[in-house]
Design an enzyme around this catalytic site. Structure first.
Site, mmCIF file in Angstrom:
data_model
loop_
_atom_site.group_PDB
_atom_site.id
_atom_site.type_symbol
_atom_site.label_atom_id
_atom_site.label_comp_id
_atom_site.label_asym_id
_atom_site.label_seq_id
_atom_site.Cartn_x
_atom_site.Cartn_y
_atom_site.Cartn_z
ATOM 1 C CD GLU A 146 -2.684 1.235 1.719
ATOM 2 O OE1 GLU A 146 -2.880 0.102 3.677
ATOM 3 O OE2 GLU A 146 -4.042 2.109 1.887
ATOM 4 N N GLY A 286 3.316 2.122 11.133
ATOM 5 C CA GLY A 286 3.336 1.324 11.968
ATOM 6 C C GLY A 286 3.250 -0.223 11.771
ATOM 7 C CG MET A 288 -0.181 -3.023 4.653
ATOM 8 S SD MET A 288 -0.667 -2.068 4.537
ATOM 9 C CE MET A 288 -1.963 -2.696 3.443
ATOM 10 C CD GLU A 289 -4.508 -2.438 5.219
ATOM 11 O OE1 GLU A 289 -3.939 -1.693 6.255
ATOM 12 O OE2 GLU A 289 -5.632 -1.444 4.714
ATOM 13 C CG ASN A 290 -0.039 -6.869 3.971
ATOM 14 O OD1 ASN A 290 -0.261 -6.307 3.086
ATOM 15 N ND2 ASN A 290 0.624 -6.710 5.115
ATOM 16 C CG HIS A 322 -5.876 0.799 12.413
ATOM 17 N ND1 HIS A 322 -6.682 1.935 12.128
ATOM 18 C CD2 HIS A 322 -5.653 0.730 11.449
ATOM 19 C CE1 HIS A 322 -6.691 2.556 11.528
ATOM 20 N NE2 HIS A 322 -6.093 1.510 10.415
ATOM 21 C CD GLU A 323 -3.054 -1.913 10.895
ATOM 22 O OE1 GLU A 323 -3.288 -2.090 9.985
ATOM 23 O OE2 GLU A 323 -2.313 -1.009 11.315
ATOM 24 C CG HIS A 326 -7.804 -1.820 8.334
ATOM 25 N ND1 HIS A 326 -8.563 -0.860 7.175
ATOM 26 C CD2 HIS A 326 -6.765 -1.142 8.544
ATOM 27 C CE1 HIS A 326 -7.845 0.685 6.859
ATOM 28 N NE2 HIS A 326 -6.711 0.310 7.766
ATOM 29 C CD GLU A 345 -5.992 3.638 6.383
ATOM 30 O OE1 GLU A 345 -6.416 3.384 7.629
ATOM 31 O OE2 GLU A 345 -5.704 2.324 5.839
HETATM 32 N N1 HT7 Z 1 -3.553 0.810 5.611
HETATM 33 C C1 HT7 Z 1 -1.638 1.135 6.423
HETATM 34 C C2 HT7 Z 1 -0.987 2.077 5.272
HETATM 35 C C3 HT7 Z 1 0.081 1.890 5.192
HETATM 36 C C4 HT7 Z 1 1.207 2.809 4.785
HETATM 37 C C5 HT7 Z 1 1.423 3.537 3.939
HETATM 38 C C6 HT7 Z 1 1.906 4.051 2.994
HETATM 39 C C7 HT7 Z 1 3.063 4.108 3.315
HETATM 40 C C8 HT7 Z 1 3.225 2.587 3.661
HETATM 41 C C9 HT7 Z 1 2.468 2.302 5.011
HETATM 42 N N2 HT7 Z 1 2.606 1.438 5.778
HETATM 43 C C10 HT7 Z 1 0.740 0.961 6.135
HETATM 44 C C11 HT7 Z 1 -1.973 1.199 7.761
HETATM 45 C C12 HT7 Z 1 -3.499 1.514 8.245
HETATM 46 O O1 HT7 Z 1 -3.398 2.123 8.363
HETATM 47 O O2 HT7 Z 1 -3.811 0.444 8.440
HETATM 48 ZN ZN ZN Z 2 -5.606 2.126 8.644
#
Ligand code: HT7
Ligand code: ZN
Length: 900
Positions: A146, A286, A288-290, A322-323, A326, A345
């Site tokens: 993302e 922080g 990432m919600e993969n 949060h993750e 998502h 978000e």
């Molecule tokens: N949705 C995720 C966004 C995110 C991100 C965006 C740009 C570059 C690096 C990144 N790492 C994570 C995180 C979240 O909002 O849950």
């Molecule tokens: Zn998020």
């Protein structure tokens, strides 16, 4: 760089029903083989599309290939920094005369409406310092896709409205990378010659490429399980580096609590059989919600009382939640395009905030969030990068992961929740998830679901999505004894923001009550209807009057309770009114708010007095409020700690027309010292009544609240420079049973004038925690944030420390970020050295990690807030950044817009 506009959105010309990826990972490169089942997007339903997550076979069931006429659109795939090795269509290699490649794309000219496209690319994860796409963090391969990182892995339709079912095979050396992970379920694995092995993962849910993830490394596994309300057992896994094995319990507990909460509050159950979290040390944000494979900054997973503060524990809980949330608000229902980012978000931040409020103190959580919003998002809304919650254009989408999208977006969802009430809001979200499951949708679709489920019209409300800026709500109260009425006259306005000179009125939910002279809530009656003792008024006009009937004595209004709208409220409260509300308002949040606004008023007044060269005399009423809070043992100690914290320098700067940063710092420090001196006795008494720091640590809310108040008091007591305070502080530093208390003592020592104690403590701390990067981040940050003179020199020394590494975003944040954002008096030194230092680091990071570089610029973008001398210096540095070679689109966009 090009500007992208929301109004230019078009549906994709092609869709990708299936994506089959094979990664061959090596130390000096990686080969990525993709096999894509592509289909012309001619509006036909896909016979094979599965939205329920059921397994799906590869080619069976597909309609036969149809030739496309001459007018068929080219297939333009995104791709960046890729070496193209081969391309084949339906197993036929095609040569370079049949396609075009440039820096950003691969263009093909399909002859049929459905075909299989095979592409091989070579990439260099080991050289990827931008931490976007596939990269190495320590000894581990991991991904961050993302928003547009997937295009750095292979050529693809890298946009969120192209949703595909992914199958991924990862191949790597077994010794170095025993763990091979990707999204979904593990369906096969095996050995290869030469000590290599492979694993194949299949994700049954169609997803956009930004949710793709891969991890390969030598990781240890912490495993647990969760049984859903419908009785399905989910395998929960956290993968971390072996030395961090003992630090995962809190993240796992937080995950299980989140899963239960989403079932109970939103009726959302987890859908795969396995949920994995992997902690990495090098990460731009922080977490990432993969899908099924969340990748986390280790700072948002690891928590142990010896090494993490209570704040860090709470951050882990909220980021894990949060993750996880998502999975529905983002993954099952995703965004049509990146202008809709707040769809996922804003909604998910609202969901995680409500979760944290339910797990901990609702009042404290709201105070923390409002404090953060007002000091930071309001500043963004007032600056050159101001944009609506749904922006209309961008150059680089990474720059739009902003406080406006996240925090203000959450406030917008909170207002919808407030206007509808919890039951009707839930009816709306049920309809939203049901209607749009498996789709990529817009903020309008979200609001439409809330409207349709409840038969309401939010047309005007949607201005919150399209208009930028922080509205000002001016309110006046008028009591009329002859008619027994009380009028609230409301006037709203919103300052101009870039590209938006005029604003139309917003819908502002104003939660309020009327208090009598004992602080009791009066019954509210309007237009003959009884409204109870608290109500939510909807302010919809530029000017509007609300008349309460049956009011027989002049009340004091308690307004904007719980900060029911992200506005600046202006009401002509006297200081006595504020004191009364701080002591008597039955609403905990507004008690805090009244004390804050009293402190703001006092500090602003003193800044003017200081600027006029007159002596500073503290308004005794502030002292009395503090005294009362100190003796109120009924009050939650965590709320007490919040009330005793003076408004931050950042917030005072945000509120000022032209901020005198030195005067603000001087006045705030003077008031802190005066409060400490005048209240030393009750502070000691309360400090001692809250137990001892050597007591065994406990994670419950009551213990955290006690630690919070005790450490706030320790900070004050240290300002008295008494030997008793110094010995209590040193004792706490040495004997503390946990990092919260140890760190609080270290902060107080570092900010004291006792050079010897300070250096001894810093040295001892660094030696003891040298092998704990997250603890060293705290050590860096405490020093970089210290407002004592010589801040820049200290930061330059810190950058030479062996634990500092400019390629690691956590280190950049804890040294450079902490200096520029928390150490305002040093950063804004009038010789401009702080600005020059920051600009140099931005230029350095621009080549290594553009996302981190562009985020670092933020403090310079606020130049309009300062005096002409500083303005010129800050603008000069922005100009110098703009003139640097090889400027990334990320840095260019922020620097150029700041100067426009
Ligand atoms: N949705 C995720 C966004 C995110 C991100 C965006 C740009 C570059 C690096 C990144 N790492 C994570 C995180 C979240 O909002 O849950
Ligand atoms: Zn998020």
């Amino acid at each position: 760089p090009q500007t992208i506009y929301l109004t230019d959105y078009r549906q994709p010309d092609y869709l990708i029903d299936e994506t089959h990826l094979t990664f061959e990972l090596f130390e000096d490169h990686a080969l990525v083989h993709s096999r894509l089942l592509v289909r012309l997007n001619d509006g036909r339903a896909d016979g094979t599309l599965c939205r329920d997550g059921t397994r799906h076979s590869t080619t069976e069931g597909r309609v036969p290939s149809r030739p496309v006429g001459v007018g068929a659109p080219p297939l333009v795939l995104h791709g960046q920094e890729l070496e193209l090795v081969s391309v084949a269509i339906n197993d036929q290699a095609i040569d370079s005369s049949d396609y075009q490649v440039d820096e950003h794309s691969l263009t093909l000219h399909p002859q049929t409406a459905d075909f299989e496209l095979a592409i091989t690319t070579r990439i260099q994860p080991q050289n990827n310092t931008a931490l976007e796409g596939l990269y190495k963090s320590g000894g581990m391969f991991c991904t961050q896709c993302e928003a547009e990182g997937f295009r750095k892995i292979t050529y693809y339709l890298d946009r969120p409205d192209v949703m595909s079912r992914f199958t991924t095979t990862v191949m790597a050396d077994r010794g170095a990378y025993p763990i091979l992970l990707s999204n979904g379920n593990l369906i096969a694995s095996g050995e290869h010659e030469g000590g290599r092995h492979w694993a194949t993962w299949e994700d049954p849910f169609p997803k956009p490429s930004y949710l793709f993830a891969l991890v390969a490394g030598d990781l240890c596994l912490i495993q647990d399980s969760y049984t859903t309300l419908s009785g399905r057992k989910i395998d929960l896994r956290i993968y971390v580096e072996p030395e961090n094995r003992e630090q995962c319990g809190h993240a796992m507990d937080s995950l299980k609590r989140s899963m239960r909460w989403d079932e109970e509050v939103y009726g959302r159950e987890y859908d795969l059989d396995i949920f994995m979290i992997v902690a990495v040390n090098d990460f731009n944000m922080g977490a990432m919600e993969n899908k099924g494979l969340n990748i986390f900054n280790s700072s948002c997973v690891l928590a142990h009382p010896d090494t993490a503060t209570d704040m860090a524990f709470q951050r882990v809980e909220s980021v894990v939640a949060h993750e996880y949330f998502h999975n529905w608000s983002g993954n099952r229902v995703t965004c049509r395009d990146w202008f809709q980012l707040s769809l996922k978000e804003g909604f998910t931040v609202f969901r995680d905030a409500e979760f944290s409020a339910d797990m901990n103190s609702r009042t404290v959580k709201r105070i923390e969030d409002v404090t953060f919003l007002r000091a930071n998002q309001f500043a963004e809304d007032a600056g050159p990068m101001a944009h609506p919650v749904r922006p209309e254009s961008y150059m680089e989408i990474s720059n739009f992961y902003t406080l406006t999208i996240y925090e203000k977006g959450a406030e917008v969802v909170r207002m919808l929740h407030t206007l509808l009430g919890p039951e009707r809001f839930r009816k709306g979200t049920d309809l939203y998830f049901e209607r749009h499951d498996g789709q990529a949708v817009t903020c309008d679709d979200f609001v439409a679901a809330l409207e349709d489920a409840n038969g309401v019209d939010f047309t005007q409300f949607k201005r919150w999505y399209s208009q930028a800026g922080t509205p000002v709500l001016e309110v006046e109260g008028r009591f009329d004894a002859s008619s027994s009425t009380y009028e609230l006259r409301c006037r709203q306005s919103c300052p101009p923001t870039p590209g938006q000179a005029e604003k139309l009125p917003f819908v502002i939910p104003l939660r309020m009550a009327l208090l009598n002279e004992r602080g009791e809530e009066l019954p509210l009656r309007m237009g003959g209807s009884e409204l109870g003792t608290e109500t939510v008024l909807a302010v919809t006009e530029a000017e509007q009057v609300f008349v309460f009937e049956g009011v027989t004595q002049e009340p004091l209004p308690s307004l904007l309770r719980g900060f029911s709208a992200p506005v600046k409220l202006v009401y002509p409260f006297s200081r006595d009114d504020r004191v009364f509300l701080a002591m008597h308002d039955p609403d905990g949040f507004n008690r805090w708010e009244a004390a804050q606004s009293l402190a703001v008023d006092v500090l602003q007044g003193l800044v003017e007095i200081h600027q006029a060269g007159r002596p500073l005399l503290l308004d005794q009423r502030l002292l009395e409020v503090y005294r009362r809070v100190l003796s109120d043992t009924e009050l939650d100690p965590a709320v007490a700690a919040e009330i005793l914290r003076l408004p931050s320098e950042a917030y005072l700067i945000e509120l000022a027309e032209v901020a005198d940063v030195d005067a603000i710092h001087h006045v705030r420090e003077t008031v802190r010292r005066e409060l400490a001196t005048a209240l030393a006795e009750p502070m000691w008494e309360r400090f001692e009544s809250l137990g001892s720091t050597a007591e065994p640590w406990s994670a419950d809310a009551a213990s955290m609240a006690r630690r919070s108040l005790r450490n706030t008091l320790l900070g004050y007591l240290m300002l008295t420079e008494s030997s008793a305070a110094m010995s209590a502080c040193v004792r706490q530093f040495v004997e503390a049973s946990n990092m919260t208390d140890r760190q609080a003592a270290l902060v107080a020592l570092v900010n004291s004038s006792d050079e010897q104690q300070k250096h001894a403590a810093l040295q001892e701390f660094a030696q003891r925690w040298a092998d704990y990067p997250l603890v060293m981040d705290q050590w860096f940050s405490i020093q970089a944030s210290s407002p004592l003179p010589g801040g820049l020199q200290r930061v330059q020394e810190l950058m030479k420390h062996p634990a500092f590494n400019i390629r690691n975003p956590n280190k950049v944040r804890s040294v450079i970020g902490a200096f520029a954002n928390n150490n305002l008096v040093n950063f804004h030194a009038v010789d401009g050295a702080g600005y020059r230092f920051l600009a140099d680091r931005v230029i350095e990071l621009n080549r290594l990690n553009p996302q981190i570089a562009s985020r670092l610029i933020t403090p310079l973008t606020r130049w309009r807030k300062f005096d002409p001398v500083r303005q010129e210096l800050m603008k000069g540095e922005l100009q110098r950044i703009l003139e640097a070679d090889d400027l990334s689109p990320d840095v260019y966009e922020v620097a150029s817009k700041s100067l426009a």
